[in-house]
Structure formats: C-alpha cells, structure tokens
Design a protein around this motif. Sequence first.
Motif, PDB file in Angstrom:
ATOM      1  N   GLY A 240       3.324   2.064   5.032  1.00 60.13           N
ATOM      2  CA  GLY A 240       3.518   1.678   3.972  1.00 60.13           C
ATOM      3  C   GLY A 240       4.856   0.964   3.386  1.00 60.13           C
ATOM      4  N   GLY A 241       5.124  -0.308   2.224  1.00 58.12           N
ATOM      5  CA  GLY A 241       6.564  -0.686   1.966  1.00 58.12           C
ATOM      6  C   GLY A 241       6.438  -2.077   1.946  1.00 58.12           C
ATOM      7  N   SER A 242       7.720  -2.605   1.376  1.00 59.68           N
ATOM      8  CA  SER A 242       7.943  -3.762   0.674  1.00 59.68           C
ATOM      9  C   SER A 242       7.914  -4.568   2.422  1.00 59.68           C
ATOM     10  N   VAL A 243       9.320  -3.823   3.812  1.00 54.12           N
ATOM     11  CA  VAL A 243       8.863  -5.559   4.873  1.00 54.12           C
ATOM     12  C   VAL A 243       7.402  -5.424   4.858  1.00 54.12           C
ATOM     13  N   LEU A 244       6.060  -4.031   4.693  1.00 53.62           N
ATOM     14  CA  LEU A 244       5.015  -4.494   5.461  1.00 53.62           C
ATOM     15  C   LEU A 244       3.996  -5.639   3.859  1.00 53.62           C
ATOM     16  N   GLU A 245       4.180  -5.675   3.120  1.00 55.30           N
ATOM     17  CA  GLU A 245       3.859  -6.458   2.482  1.00 55.30           C
ATOM     18  C   GLU A 245       4.726  -7.688   2.403  1.00 55.30           C
ATOM     19  N   ALA A 268       1.675  -3.137  -3.407  1.00 57.51           N
ATOM     20  CA  ALA A 268       1.846  -3.254  -4.826  1.00 57.51           C
ATOM     21  C   ALA A 268       1.265  -4.365  -5.221  1.00 57.51           C
ATOM     22  N   THR A 269       1.604  -5.222  -4.062  1.00 62.78           N
ATOM     23  CA  THR A 269       0.483  -6.917  -4.274  1.00 62.78           C
ATOM     24  C   THR A 269      -0.222  -7.151  -3.579  1.00 62.78           C
TER      25      THR A 269
END
Length: 339
Positions: A240-245, A268-269
């Motif tokens: 996971g992580g921000s790049v994935l989102e 997170a979103t």
Amino acid sequence: MSSSPLPAPHAPRVPARMRAIVLDRFGGVDELVPRTIDVPIVGESDVLIKVSVAGVASWDAVERQGEYEDAFGIASTFPYVLGWDAAGMIAAVGSAVTRFAVGDRVYAASMPVPRGGFYAEYGVVAEEHVAHVPERLSMAESGVMAWDALTALSGIDLLDLAPGQTLMVFGASGGMGHMVVQLAQQRGIRVLAVSSGADGVALSRSHGAAAVVDGRLHDVVAAAAAFAPNGIDAAFVTVGGSVLEQALRAMHPSGRVAWPHGVHPLPATPPAVPILHFDGDRSRAALERLNSLIDAGTFTPHVAQRFPFTRVQDAHRALREHHVGKLALDVAGDDAETV
C-alpha cells in the motif's frame, strides 16, 4: 488426536530432538536464537517434513514482533518457531495419510501457530496443505513459493479477468507480485507491472509484463493512462501507500481491486472502485491446480538470496532492504540444493 509416524522400509530414523531457530519472546531480530527442541508430534492426517529450504517473508518479521498475537484465536507459546513456507523430504506420515510416502520431495503452506513453523530441521503440517515439488523447480524455488503463489492465484481467480483485459500489479517485483505477474500473463491478461528499482523492472519484463514502470522514479498514473487510456480493468495490490492511492485513480469505473488481507497500509481515501479483500486458498485442490499451472507454463519463483541457517538474523535484516522476489533460509546447510 496423534498417531505414531509410519516409517518406510530402510527410512532414516526420525530423531526426538532437532535444531531450530526460536523466539523466547517477541521482539527484534536479536530475539531469533538457535536451540535444540523436540521434533513435533505427527497426527494421523499429518506429514513430517525434513526441511531443506524455508521461505523468509515479510510477514515473518511482523510475526516476530508479536503483531499476530491473538490473531488466530490461539495463545502463543514459547519457544516459538517462525516459518510458513518450506520444501523438503517426507520423513514420516500419519496413519491416515494416503498421498505421500517417506522420501517424497514436497513443499507446504503451514502456520506456525500452534505447532511451530519451518525455521527448524523438521516441520509438521496437515496432508491437505502439502504438494509434491514440481519436476522443473528446485527445492529453493519450491520452498519460498507456497503462500505467495496460492494467494496470487486466489486473487487472480477473484478478479476473473478475460484474456486481453488489463491488470495493474502494484509491487510487481516483490515476493507475491512477481508471481502474480507470471500467473496473470499465463492466463493471457495484459499486465502493467509497477515495480521497484532497475532490477525489479528487469524482473517484471522477463516475466512477460506488457508494460513496466518504476514506481519509485516515474509517474505511475501517467503510465497507467498510457497503458489503458479508457481505464485499467483491475488491480492487484501487494503493497500500500500514497503512490498506490494515486495509481488507483486510473481504474475503469467498472474495475475492481484485489487486496490480500495483511497488506498495509490500507488506503486513507477509498478508491472509486470496489476493494475485494481475500485470503489465499491453501487447500489440496488449490495446490494441485498451482502445480498444473507450473507444469503447463514457465512459472518460476525468483530467489533473490539464500542464507545459511545460522544467519537467520541477516535474512530478517535483508527483509528491510531492497530486494526482488523471495529470500530463502537453507535449513539443510551444505546438503541444500542450489538454485
């Protein structure tokens, strides 16, 4: 209920004690220590495996730190032996076992709770979760494979993509991800591999990904848009992580995301498409199907590095460093096969 193991004629005698790497308490890498402990008892539907190679996986480090305590509804006991994946030779079988005999080369998907894992000379596991080593795979390749390959296969089944549809594999050069790429490509699915590092990009290309992007260096959203201008049909998440989102914004409105339980952090979103959480199927039927796919194709687990049994702490340190594919622990020492 337990039963006495059934020895084959002229089979080596199973000792009462064995070498193992144990935890006397949960904690850091230094808590992994060598010890002589009892060989586990073989139940009537169990096999006892003389371990050649054990897999060293990211969840081993999580478990070592005590994060799985109470997760399985069974209290942890010490000394605690890690190790979910292994390959080796059958050393003994329970009275109800029919598919295996002493001397068979096998691999298995086990659970350390409650009877101990595979960081040991011998490991016991129910017959249901054991399969013969495919002829073209080494002990090392088979020993690191079971849980990741079975979870990869379960997720691909869940997504149910047709040949020619598109799949973004996030973490495509990692332990599970590189297996997802191979199994999806074998099914005719067009894979966008989001990999890590030049070695990870090279590995994903060698496994037949239709397109590869280094997620640490390049714009994954732009790569996804170029790969599937109308949106990607599905995604398989192994990290996971921000790049994935951000990357999940490139999904087609009818798309869906396969997200194995235990992959963190959770978004997170939430994305605009459904997230399908699941566990890997380690049943006899799943193992037999995996072996059939291996026999019919070119699927091969990538073993990045092998560690001697006495260097298990180094293996766990390596989990924190960049690597592609899987890490292996040579439990059998000098007798272990080479990759």
